[in-house]
Design a protein around this motif. Structure first.
Motif, mmCIF file in Angstrom:
data_model
loop_
_atom_site.group_PDB
_atom_site.id
_atom_site.type_symbol
_atom_site.label_atom_id
_atom_site.label_comp_id
_atom_site.label_asym_id
_atom_site.label_seq_id
_atom_site.Cartn_x
_atom_site.Cartn_y
_atom_site.Cartn_z
ATOM 1 N N ARG A 568 0.826 -1.213 0.000
ATOM 2 C CA ARG A 568 0.000 0.000 0.000
ATOM 3 C C ARG A 568 0.855 1.257 0.000
ATOM 4 N NH1 ARG A 568 -2.120 -4.299 1.366
ATOM 5 N NH2 ARG A 568 -4.365 -4.740 1.192
ATOM 6 N N LYS A 569 2.073 1.113 -0.550
ATOM 7 C CA LYS A 569 2.974 2.235 -0.852
ATOM 8 C C LYS A 569 3.527 2.921 0.389
ATOM 9 C CE LYS A 569 2.033 1.472 -5.164
ATOM 10 N NZ LYS A 569 3.014 0.731 -5.996
ATOM 11 N N ALA A 570 3.604 2.226 1.512
ATOM 12 C CA ALA A 570 4.266 2.810 2.687
ATOM 13 C C ALA A 570 5.774 2.760 2.469
ATOM 14 C CB ALA A 570 3.891 2.044 3.952
ATOM 15 N N SER A 571 6.468 3.850 2.767
ATOM 16 C CA SER A 571 7.916 3.914 2.540
ATOM 17 C C SER A 571 8.716 3.773 3.831
ATOM 18 C CB SER A 571 8.281 5.233 1.868
ATOM 19 O OG SER A 571 7.873 6.330 2.677
ATOM 20 N N ARG A 572 8.083 4.050 4.966
ATOM 21 C CA ARG A 572 8.779 3.963 6.258
ATOM 22 C C ARG A 572 7.840 3.276 7.251
ATOM 23 N NH1 ARG A 572 9.633 7.006 11.052
ATOM 24 N NH2 ARG A 572 11.803 6.944 11.756
ATOM 25 N N ALA A 608 11.845 -2.326 12.099
ATOM 26 C CA ALA A 608 12.099 -0.980 11.554
ATOM 27 C C ALA A 608 12.517 -1.131 10.102
ATOM 28 C CB ALA A 608 13.175 -0.278 12.362
ATOM 29 N N PHE A 609 11.898 -0.317 9.229
ATOM 30 C CA PHE A 609 12.164 -0.399 7.800
ATOM 31 C C PHE A 609 12.111 1.004 7.221
ATOM 32 C CE2 PHE A 609 10.630 -0.422 3.454
ATOM 33 C CZ PHE A 609 11.431 -1.376 2.839
ATOM 34 N N GLY A 610 12.967 1.246 6.246
ATOM 35 C CA GLY A 610 12.954 2.541 5.571
ATOM 36 C C GLY A 610 14.021 3.462 6.115
ATOM 37 N N GLU A 614 12.405 10.638 9.898
ATOM 38 C CA GLU A 614 11.408 11.203 8.999
ATOM 39 C C GLU A 614 12.081 12.217 8.080
ATOM 40 O OE1 GLU A 614 8.345 10.502 8.551
ATOM 41 O OE2 GLU A 614 7.542 9.550 10.352
ATOM 42 N N LEU A 615 11.477 12.451 6.923
ATOM 43 C CA LEU A 615 12.044 13.381 5.961
ATOM 44 C C LEU A 615 12.219 14.759 6.610
ATOM 45 C CD1 LEU A 615 12.864 13.633 2.976
ATOM 46 C CD2 LEU A 615 10.534 14.419 2.514
ATOM 47 N N GLN A 616 13.440 15.302 6.524
ATOM 48 C CA GLN A 616 13.736 16.597 7.162
ATOM 49 C C GLN A 616 14.933 17.241 6.478
ATOM 50 O OE1 GLN A 616 16.131 16.558 10.725
ATOM 51 N NE2 GLN A 616 15.801 14.357 10.956
ATOM 52 N N TRP A 617 15.207 18.489 6.867
ATOM 53 C CA TRP A 617 16.309 19.221 6.252
ATOM 54 C C TRP A 617 17.593 19.147 7.097
ATOM 55 C CZ3 TRP A 617 18.537 22.950 9.242
ATOM 56 C CH2 TRP A 617 17.770 23.406 10.341
ATOM 57 N N GLY A 618 17.464 18.780 8.379
ATOM 58 C CA GLY A 618 18.625 18.850 9.270
ATOM 59 C C GLY A 618 19.587 17.695 9.131
ATOM 60 N N GLU A 621 19.260 11.855 4.503
ATOM 61 C CA GLU A 621 18.466 10.631 4.602
ATOM 62 C C GLU A 621 19.359 9.408 4.493
ATOM 63 O OE1 GLU A 621 14.477 8.561 2.584
ATOM 64 O OE2 GLU A 621 15.319 10.419 1.767
ATOM 65 N N ARG A 622 19.156 8.454 5.395
ATOM 66 C CA ARG A 622 19.880 7.185 5.364
ATOM 67 C C ARG A 622 18.954 6.077 5.836
ATOM 68 N NH1 ARG A 622 21.216 5.305 10.287
ATOM 69 N NH2 ARG A 622 21.060 6.746 12.052
ATOM 70 N N ALA A 623 19.243 4.853 5.420
ATOM 71 C CA ALA A 623 18.411 3.710 5.798
ATOM 72 C C ALA A 623 18.678 3.323 7.246
ATOM 73 C CB ALA A 623 18.686 2.531 4.868
ATOM 74 N N VAL A 624 17.637 2.832 7.917
ATOM 75 C CA VAL A 624 17.786 2.359 9.284
ATOM 76 C C VAL A 624 18.754 1.174 9.298
ATOM 77 C CG1 VAL A 624 15.820 0.763 9.142
ATOM 78 C CG2 VAL A 624 16.491 1.727 11.345
ATOM 79 N N ASP A 625 19.569 1.074 10.351
ATOM 80 C CA ASP A 625 20.535 -0.018 10.415
ATOM 81 C C ASP A 625 20.502 -0.696 11.781
ATOM 82 O OD1 ASP A 625 21.825 1.703 12.151
ATOM 83 O OD2 ASP A 625 23.356 2.320 10.709
#
Length: 807
Positions: A568-572, A608-610, A614-618, A621-625
């Motif tokens: 259902r197109k969830a990205s995180r 945890a996936f994605g 959350e998307l931000q400017w500070g 973006e990197r994948a959870v590890d």
């Protein structure tokens, strides 16, 4: 169970309004789930007879009809313009007079019929279809009424549209209420209104033809009754009154013979079957199925049979699924002339669950698996025969009736004193006796006791508590007094070293996870692949074929939730679950809270996936590890200090997973999903998962407070050369193992790995910079004591780990 109020009142008609009737049934345990009128409100619609229907002069699809409306057309037939394809002379249909109010439309407002003109021809009303009256969705033409419907009579009276439809939600123990007569019997007991007892006059036999029937399985069929009826007309029209009652029970009309069988089932709770006699070969045999046999059912499905399914077979093949559905081979059709009418008692345990194996359910199976009265098979055969002769004609033969064994009706004793304690209010022996009399139960009385012999239609009266329930149902739950509890209500307060599962849920929510709840039974593939469980506990009667085993890990459920969200197109995705797992354990005994040989601990698992944030400017973006999830686990276990030990798990990446230990005891796992399973489950990237024993999470140490040291600490930084494979935990455990107790803490603050070889370091070594805190709370440290402590520290590191001071 759905039925019309008018049918119920034919058997028992108490002086109650519809609402009061609904309340009475609900308060007696027969919950009225839905109650609605048989038809919406409308007025001014009467029975009209079309006397003439001619083509409209200005429209090809319209007809100009002359309609007799009885007393409503004193000046002669009314002229009505109609576009229905079946508008013709001689039929009687609903006629909406000028001023009539039709049912409300989508806007909720009633539609009023006015004098109109269609293509230049005046129309003094409207002829109606079933859809326009909102009686059904049929809009193919006018609603044709019976030929004897009184012209000019109100359509609501003719069609009995002021009726109400009851839908009752019955619990499995109320099988005796799966018929209109059964509910009327209950209503009579509840209200004291007399019950109209049915009479089944025998149909005289005019020939002696019999069909040989042999019962080979007494544990399948306790009684089998049937008779032959010859010379019927299968194309006869089902009477309108029967069609109407079946429709209001939620059953569509099929054919006269099928409708008769369904009608008796709804009327008296008696499922029956009508065979085409000419399609039966020689005889019928009631037996258990055999491996490899097949049967094409009336619904068109072909099912595989085995020894656990009951069947009715003839000399050549299986003809019916016992107590569930007939076969296609012997089904009645328009060519049928001779039939065999059957009514039997099938043991509930022989029918229960069989239809679900084939992914369908039937009204007959629903009743037989709960228990159908075995006492009146012959009487109901007589009733079926009489209806067949009235509608389809035919000549009846003698009734065959075979009995193997019937349910034993064991007496049940009620102690009046105990009934009063359980109910919570005083009841007398006379009250209990009156209740049983009204319910039609046979009983004997002793000193403070009543012993009831359950009737043939009551399969639910087996223990004393069943009789207590009957007493309070009839006496009335609304008569129970408002009595405060005698025992004090004391809350169980958790000790300081415990925390609740709700606290864990709040903590997981604070960490960004959402709770999910899944079935405890899962696909066997999940157990084999993700839990390494080759012998899971199997479900005897799974609700769906894939959900066949009990889970021994929560990880499979979370991976399934992830796939559901990705579809259902969830990205995180951040999800967790708190639930039980089920494992074989021979040491577990059977108690009130445990099942023998099954260990059922509770666990908390997370996924945890994605992206890590959350998307931000500070932050980029990197994948959870692994380390993100490790931080979450440490937050969960805080203030305990878990140890993460390199180990392998069937579901996790062998190089990115760890066993979680507390004080040397394993409490869970953490790691990235194995690449093999990431590919097998079609995941775009590997999620990070963890699973912990809930008991370990619920325990937490009570803080032990210490005074702040009066003396100042000293810090020494040392650069150590160690092998690349030396772990942080191993290094810290040796540093803090200080016999002199001067080393208070240590922190690794730098790792150096030269790009090219340097003097004093091998290719497989690296430099670790550690800051060591030294403190003696009782005396000021001197340089000599600190040097001695650091020398002892370096010596321990050299001896235990091969770590040396960098030169």
């Amino acid at each position: 169970m759905q039925f019309p109020e008018s049918w119920l009142r034919e058997f028992c008609n108490p002086p109650l309004t519809t609402a009061e009737l609904s309340e009475t049934l609900t308060m007696a345990g027969l919950e009225v789930e839905e109650l609605h009128p048989a038809a919406p409100a409308f007025s001014g619609i009467v029975v009209g007879e079309i006397l003439e229907a001619v083509q409209h002069p200005n429209a090809d699809r319209l007809r100009v009809c002359k309609v007799d409306a009885g007393e409503h057309s004193k000046d002669g037939p009314l002229q009505i313009v109609c576009g229905a394809p079946n508008a013709r002379a001689g039929i009687r249909v609903p006629l909406a007079l000028v001023g009539a109010q039709l049912p409300p439309g989508d806007d909720g407002k009633p539609f009023e019929i006015k004098l109109g003109k269609l293509r230049g021809v005046e129309s003094f009303g409207m002829l109606c279809s079933a859809r326009e009256l909102k009686l059904s969705e049929d809009h193919g033409g006018l609603l044709e009424l019976s030929a004897d419907a009184p012209v000019g009579a109100n359509v609501r009276d003719v069609l009995k549209l002021d009726d109400h439809i009851f839908t009752i939600k019955l619990t499995p123990n109320l099988a005796h209420c799966l018929s209109v007569y059964g509910i009327a019997r209950e209503l009579s007991a509840l209200t004291g209104t007399p019950l109209k007892m049915p009479t089944f006059e025998p149909v005289p036999a005019v020939h002696d033809a019999r069909l040989p029937v042999r019962i080979e399985a007494a544990d399948l069929c306790g009684r089998f009754s049937g008779r032959i009826v010859r010379g019927i007309n299968p194309q006869a029209q089902t009477p309108a009154w029967m069609v109407e009652r079946l429709e209001r029970c939620g059953q569509r009309s099929v054919s006269a013979l099928v409708d008769i069988s369904n009608y008796v089932m709804f009327e008296y709770g008696r499922p029956s079957h009508i065979f085409d006699l000419d399609k039966i070969h020689d005889n019928l045999v009631v037996r258990w199925g055999r491996k490899g046999e097949q049967l094409k059912l009336l619904n068109g499905n072909t099912v595989e049979l085995d020894e656990s399914v009951g069947v009715i077979a003839d000399a050549q093949s299986v003809e019916s699924l016992a107590g569930i559905m007939g076969g296609d081979a012997t089904a009645v059709s328009d060519d049928t002339r001779n039939v065999y009418v059957e009514a039997a008692f099938w043991w509930p345990q022989a029918v229960a669950g069989r239809s679900r194996r084939y992914n369908f359910s039937t009204d007959a199976g629903h009743r037989f698996e709960r228990g159908v009265d075995p006492a009146q098979t012959v009487e109901h055969i007589e009733h079926l025969t009489r209806l067949i002769q009235q509608i389809c004609g035919g000549e009846a033969g003698p009734v065959d009736d075979q009995t193997t064994q019937l349910p034993a009706r064991e007496p049940v004793t009620l102690r009046v004193a105990r009934a009063a304690r359980v109910i919570g209010m005083p009841v007398t022996q006379a009250q209990c006796a009156e209740v049983f009399t009204r319910l039609g139960l046979t009983f004997t009385q002793g000193e403070g006791t009543l012993t009831v012999t359950p009737p043939t239609w009551r399969f639910d009266l087996q223990i004393e508590e069943d009789l207590i329930e009957e007493v309070i149902r009839v006496v009335g739950f609304n008569n129970l007094p408002d009595t405060p509890p005698v025992a004090p209500v004391t809350a169980h307060v958790l000790t300081e070293n415990q925390r609740s599962t709700h606290a864990l849920r709040h903590l997981m929510a604070d960490l960004g996870y959402q709770e999910t709840i899944n079935f405890s039974f899962v696909e066997e593939r999940w157990e084999t692949e993700l839990a390494g469980n080759a012998d899971p506990i199997r479900v005897l009667n799974p609700i769906a074929a894939p959900l066949a085993v009990m889970r021994s890990s929560l990880l499979g459920s979370l991976v399934h939730v992830l796939r559901y969200n990705l579809a259902r197109k969830a990205s995180r995705v951040r999800v967790f679950e708190i639930g039980r797992v089920f494992m074989r354990d021979g040491s577990v005994a059977d108690t009130d809270t445990t099942v023998a040989n099954v260990h059922q601990p509770r666990r908390l698992a997370g996924l945890a996936f994605g992206s890590a944030q959350e998307l931000q400017w500070g932050q980029r973006e990197r994948a959870v590890d692994f380390f993100d999830a490790k931080g979450d686990v440490q937050a969960l276990l805080s203030p305990l200090s878990p140890k993460f030990v390199t180990a392998t798990h069937p579901a996790l990446h062998p190089g990115r997973s760890a066993r979680i230990e507390i004080d040397g005891v394993a409490v869970g796992w953490l790691g990235e999903l194995h690449p093999r399973w990431r590919q097998a489950y079609e995941l775009p990237q590997a999620p990070v998962l963890f699973e912990l024993e809930l008991d370990a999470l619920l325990q937490r140490p009570v803080p032990a407070f210490q005074p702040i040291a009066r003396l100042q600490s000293a810090w020494r930084d040392v650069a150590l050369v160690a092998r690349e494979d030396l772990g942080h935990d191993a290094l810290m455990s040796v540093i803090l193992d200080d016999d002199s107790a001067l080393v208070r803490s240590a922190k690794l603050f730098d790792i150096y790995k030269p790009a090219t070889p340097v003097a004093g370091m091998e290719a497989n070594e690296r430099s670790l910079a550690v800051r060591v805190e030294l403190l003696d709370p009782e005396a000021t440290l001197t340089d000599e004591r600190m040097d001695a402590a650091m020398s002892a520290l370096l010596q321990r590191l050299q001896q235990r780990l091969g770590v040396r001071l960098r030169g």
